[in-house]
Every structure is written in C-alpha cells, then in structure tokens.
Motif scaffolding. Sequence first.
Motif, PDB file in Angstrom:
ATOM      1  N   ILE A 151     -48.344  -3.261  41.786  1.00  0.00           N
ATOM      2  CA  ILE A 151     -48.329  -1.774  42.229  1.00  0.00           C
ATOM      3  C   ILE A 151     -46.631  -1.452  42.704  1.00  0.00           C
ATOM      4  CG2 ILE A 151     -48.979  -0.281  44.189  1.00  0.00           C
ATOM      5  CD1 ILE A 151     -51.238  -0.215  42.038  1.00  0.00           C
ATOM      6  N   ASP A 152     -46.245  -2.733  43.216  1.00  0.00           N
ATOM      7  CA  ASP A 152     -44.634  -2.383  43.609  1.00  0.00           C
ATOM      8  C   ASP A 152     -43.919  -2.443  42.490  1.00  0.00           C
ATOM      9  OD1 ASP A 152     -45.469  -2.906  46.199  1.00  0.00           O
ATOM     10  OD2 ASP A 152     -45.081  -5.196  46.267  1.00  0.00           O
ATOM     11  N   GLY A 153     -44.204  -2.761  41.292  1.00  0.00           N
ATOM     12  CA  GLY A 153     -43.733  -2.487  40.009  1.00  0.00           C
ATOM     13  C   GLY A 153     -43.463  -1.189  39.586  1.00  0.00           C
ATOM     14  N   VAL A 154     -44.943  -0.482  39.591  1.00  0.00           N
ATOM     15  CA  VAL A 154     -44.879   0.663  39.488  1.00  0.00           C
ATOM     16  C   VAL A 154     -43.862   1.554  40.367  1.00  0.00           C
ATOM     17  CG1 VAL A 154     -46.498   2.797  39.242  1.00  0.00           C
ATOM     18  CG2 VAL A 154     -47.250   0.544  38.235  1.00  0.00           C
ATOM     19  N   ARG A 155     -44.093   1.480  41.779  1.00  0.00           N
ATOM     20  CA  ARG A 155     -43.252   2.050  42.738  1.00  0.00           C
ATOM     21  C   ARG A 155     -41.676   2.010  42.230  1.00  0.00           C
ATOM     22  NH1 ARG A 155     -45.467  -0.157  46.416  1.00  0.00           N
ATOM     23  NH2 ARG A 155     -47.033   1.497  46.979  1.00  0.00           N
ATOM     24  N   ARG A 156     -41.368   0.667  41.893  1.00  0.00           N
ATOM     25  CA  ARG A 156     -39.850   0.502  41.609  1.00  0.00           C
ATOM     26  C   ARG A 156     -39.699   1.235  40.298  1.00  0.00           C
ATOM     27  NH1 ARG A 156     -40.535  -4.453  41.651  1.00  0.00           N
ATOM     28  NH2 ARG A 156     -41.035  -4.966  39.453  1.00  0.00           N
ATOM     29  N   LEU A 157     -40.162   1.301  39.319  1.00  0.00           N
ATOM     30  CA  LEU A 157     -39.949   2.039  38.142  1.00  0.00           C
ATOM     31  C   LEU A 157     -39.800   3.364  38.333  1.00  0.00           C
ATOM     32  CD1 LEU A 157     -41.777  -0.231  35.475  1.00  0.00           C
ATOM     33  CD2 LEU A 157     -39.203   0.012  35.835  1.00  0.00           C
ATOM     34  N   LEU A 175     -61.086   1.248  38.148  1.00  0.00           N
ATOM     35  CA  LEU A 175     -61.399   2.413  38.643  1.00  0.00           C
ATOM     36  C   LEU A 175     -60.856   2.170  40.093  1.00  0.00           C
ATOM     37  CD1 LEU A 175     -62.807   5.342  38.697  1.00  0.00           C
ATOM     38  CD2 LEU A 175     -64.896   3.921  38.935  1.00  0.00           C
ATOM     39  N   ASP A 176     -61.109   1.114  40.779  1.00  0.00           N
ATOM     40  CA  ASP A 176     -60.486   0.854  42.154  1.00  0.00           C
ATOM     41  C   ASP A 176     -58.970   0.947  42.222  1.00  0.00           C
ATOM     42  OD1 ASP A 176     -63.079   0.788  43.149  1.00  0.00           O
ATOM     43  OD2 ASP A 176     -63.304  -1.298  43.073  1.00  0.00           O
ATOM     44  N   THR A 177     -58.374   0.434  41.213  1.00  0.00           N
ATOM     45  CA  THR A 177     -57.038   0.395  41.337  1.00  0.00           C
ATOM     46  C   THR A 177     -56.237   1.571  40.864  1.00  0.00           C
ATOM     47  OG1 THR A 177     -56.644  -1.031  39.299  1.00  0.00           O
ATOM     48  CG2 THR A 177     -56.948  -2.334  41.177  1.00  0.00           C
ATOM     49  N   ALA A 178     -56.916   2.336  39.999  1.00  0.00           N
ATOM     50  CA  ALA A 178     -56.125   3.494  39.675  1.00  0.00           C
ATOM     51  C   ALA A 178     -55.688   4.489  40.431  1.00  0.00           C
ATOM     52  CB  ALA A 178     -57.135   4.236  38.549  1.00  0.00           C
ATOM     53  N   PRO A 179     -56.388   4.718  41.416  1.00  0.00           N
ATOM     54  CA  PRO A 179     -55.858   5.779  42.515  1.00  0.00           C
ATOM     55  C   PRO A 179     -54.482   5.039  43.243  1.00  0.00           C
ATOM     56  CG  PRO A 179     -57.977   5.600  42.805  1.00  0.00           C
ATOM     57  CD  PRO A 179     -57.685   4.489  41.825  1.00  0.00           C
ATOM     58  N   LEU A 180     -54.417   3.692  43.214  1.00  0.00           N
ATOM     59  CA  LEU A 180     -53.265   3.238  43.901  1.00  0.00           C
ATOM     60  C   LEU A 180     -51.969   3.187  42.797  1.00  0.00           C
ATOM     61  CD1 LEU A 180     -54.807  -0.212  45.224  1.00  0.00           C
ATOM     62  CD2 LEU A 180     -54.541   2.116  46.459  1.00  0.00           C
ATOM     63  N   VAL A 181     -52.425   2.897  41.530  1.00  0.00           N
ATOM     64  CA  VAL A 181     -51.290   3.048  40.515  1.00  0.00           C
ATOM     65  C   VAL A 181     -50.654   4.506  40.599  1.00  0.00           C
ATOM     66  CG1 VAL A 181     -50.753   2.889  38.262  1.00  0.00           C
ATOM     67  CG2 VAL A 181     -52.378   1.338  39.264  1.00  0.00           C
ATOM     68  N   LEU A 182     -51.802   5.543  40.668  1.00  0.00           N
ATOM     69  CA  LEU A 182     -51.078   7.004  40.660  1.00  0.00           C
ATOM     70  C   LEU A 182     -50.230   7.393  41.883  1.00  0.00           C
ATOM     71  CD1 LEU A 182     -54.218   8.388  38.847  1.00  0.00           C
ATOM     72  CD2 LEU A 182     -51.846   8.355  37.805  1.00  0.00           C
ATOM     73  N   GLU A 183     -50.853   6.768  43.176  1.00  0.00           N
ATOM     74  CA  GLU A 183     -49.988   6.863  44.427  1.00  0.00           C
ATOM     75  C   GLU A 183     -48.636   6.149  44.198  1.00  0.00           C
ATOM     76  OE1 GLU A 183     -52.898   5.564  47.181  1.00  0.00           O
ATOM     77  OE2 GLU A 183     -54.183   7.145  46.895  1.00  0.00           O
ATOM     78  N   ALA A 184     -48.592   5.307  43.815  1.00  0.00           N
ATOM     79  CA  ALA A 184     -47.247   4.378  43.429  1.00  0.00           C
ATOM     80  C   ALA A 184     -46.308   5.185  42.616  1.00  0.00           C
ATOM     81  CB  ALA A 184     -47.544   3.123  43.021  1.00  0.00           C
ATOM     82  N   GLY A 185     -46.716   6.300  41.775  1.00  0.00           N
ATOM     83  CA  GLY A 185     -45.805   6.766  40.916  1.00  0.00           C
ATOM     84  C   GLY A 185     -46.111   6.994  39.558  1.00  0.00           C
ATOM     85  N   ALA A 186     -47.218   6.431  39.204  1.00  0.00           N
ATOM     86  CA  ALA A 186     -47.388   6.782  37.627  1.00  0.00           C
ATOM     87  C   ALA A 186     -47.881   8.154  37.489  1.00  0.00           C
ATOM     88  CB  ALA A 186     -48.449   5.760  37.263  1.00  0.00           C
ATOM     89  N   SER A 187     -47.544   8.720  36.276  1.00  0.00           N
ATOM     90  CA  SER A 187     -47.985  10.277  36.120  1.00  0.00           C
ATOM     91  C   SER A 187     -49.595  10.076  35.657  1.00  0.00           C
ATOM     92  CB  SER A 187     -47.018  10.806  35.101  1.00  0.00           C
ATOM     93  OG  SER A 187     -45.694  10.661  35.175  1.00  0.00           O
ATOM     94  N   THR A 188     -49.853   8.872  34.958  1.00  0.00           N
ATOM     95  CA  THR A 188     -51.081   8.872  34.379  1.00  0.00           C
ATOM     96  C   THR A 188     -51.388   7.437  34.147  1.00  0.00           C
ATOM     97  OG1 THR A 188     -52.230   9.585  32.277  1.00  0.00           O
ATOM     98  CG2 THR A 188     -49.986   9.182  31.957  1.00  0.00           C
TER      99      THR A 188
END
Length: 215
Positions: A151-157, A175-188
């Motif tokens: 997740i930190d890497g997604v936020r950094r990028l 399914l549990d981590t997808a919201p965290l990935v999107l909240e960290a800054g992924a568009s999709t």
Amino acid sequence: MAYQFPPIYPILDSSFIPASGRRQFLHDLGAALADAGVTLLEYRKKTGSDAELRSDAETLRAVMSDESIRLILDDRADLVCEVGFDGVHVDAGDISVREARRIVGPGRIIGTFAGSDALIPGILDEPANYFAIGPVFSTTTKQTDKKPIGIDGVRRLRQQAGPDVILTAAAGITLDTAPLVLEAGASTVAVAAALFSAADPASEFRRWRERLADF
C-alpha cells in the motif's frame, strides 16, 4: 471526453481457459461478464498460436459487443485492429509505447508498465492512457522478479505521478485490500486470479463491483 476507467477490471489470462471447448467457454464467460457489468477487460495470452489468439479475441469481441465495453489485448498491437479490440497493453520487452500508438492509432487505449519502487524516468511522457504499477502484492498469474510494493508503494507512486495520471494497480489484490489500494491513490485495480479462480467469476465480479461502487 477521455475514457473513464472503472475502479476494477478483469485481466483474463489464457491459463484459466480449458483446452477442451475453448470457444464455448469463452463465449459463455464473456456473456456472463458483460451481464455482470464489466466495462473494461484485458485478455492476456503468452503462449500458443496466432490463430488461437485471433479466435479467442474474436469470440470475446463478438459476445462482449456492447459499445460501452472496452477490450484490451496484451502485447499484440499488431492484432488489435484486426480483431476489433479497443487497445493494447505493452511492457518492457514488447514494442515501445510510441510504436504501439503508431500501429493502433490515436483513438485506442494504450497501457504500459510505469514502475515499482519509483516511476520509470520519462514514462509519463509516453503516449499512453494508463500506467500500470506494482506488483502490489505477491502474484501467481504473472512471472515477475519485482518485489511487492504494498500500500505504501502505491501511495508513493501516486505522489510521484501527480493527481491526473491514470494508475492501474495489479497483482495479488483481494476484495479486502482493493479499497485500501484505491484509497492509497490507484485509479483502478486489475484483477486476475481473485476473479477467475472463483467458481463463478461473473458473480465474483459483481461482489467486487458492489464493494468498490463508491470509488
């Protein structure tokens, strides 16, 4: 108007397709996914003949024919127009993004890998519509020697890319981590095994779509 990427889309790897009854399987799967609300799908086939790839792609295009559904072909920019797909994903080792753009033209979607720990220098200057990052977590469906960025890497990028770049996060997302990935800054988020290892991939996609409806 620029294409609006959905919060989740499937990557269908050919390893999930049975050798027997291939065309019927793809027809039924494509129809079910379209009915479940899939609006973007990438098809990835790393082995086998061009004839089989064409057949697979044409089957998916025929059954997922609604104009709201975009189909992306992995690697093969040379076949995109022939099979009626809407774009291509190219990575290191494939042709360049600029060559892919020359082949598929200005109106189709192009995606490319943008980096793991940091963005590849100059990558955002390439004529791509979206930029893949990861692997976010460990994955079994694509061979890679890159370490998971988490997740930190997604936020950094996202911080490196700025707010307007389309970043696709992939690999090992649940399914549990997808919201965290999107909240960290992924568009999709792009999902393969988590959908296609399920007994009913279309029903599983519905669950994901409902869970991520607020993004």
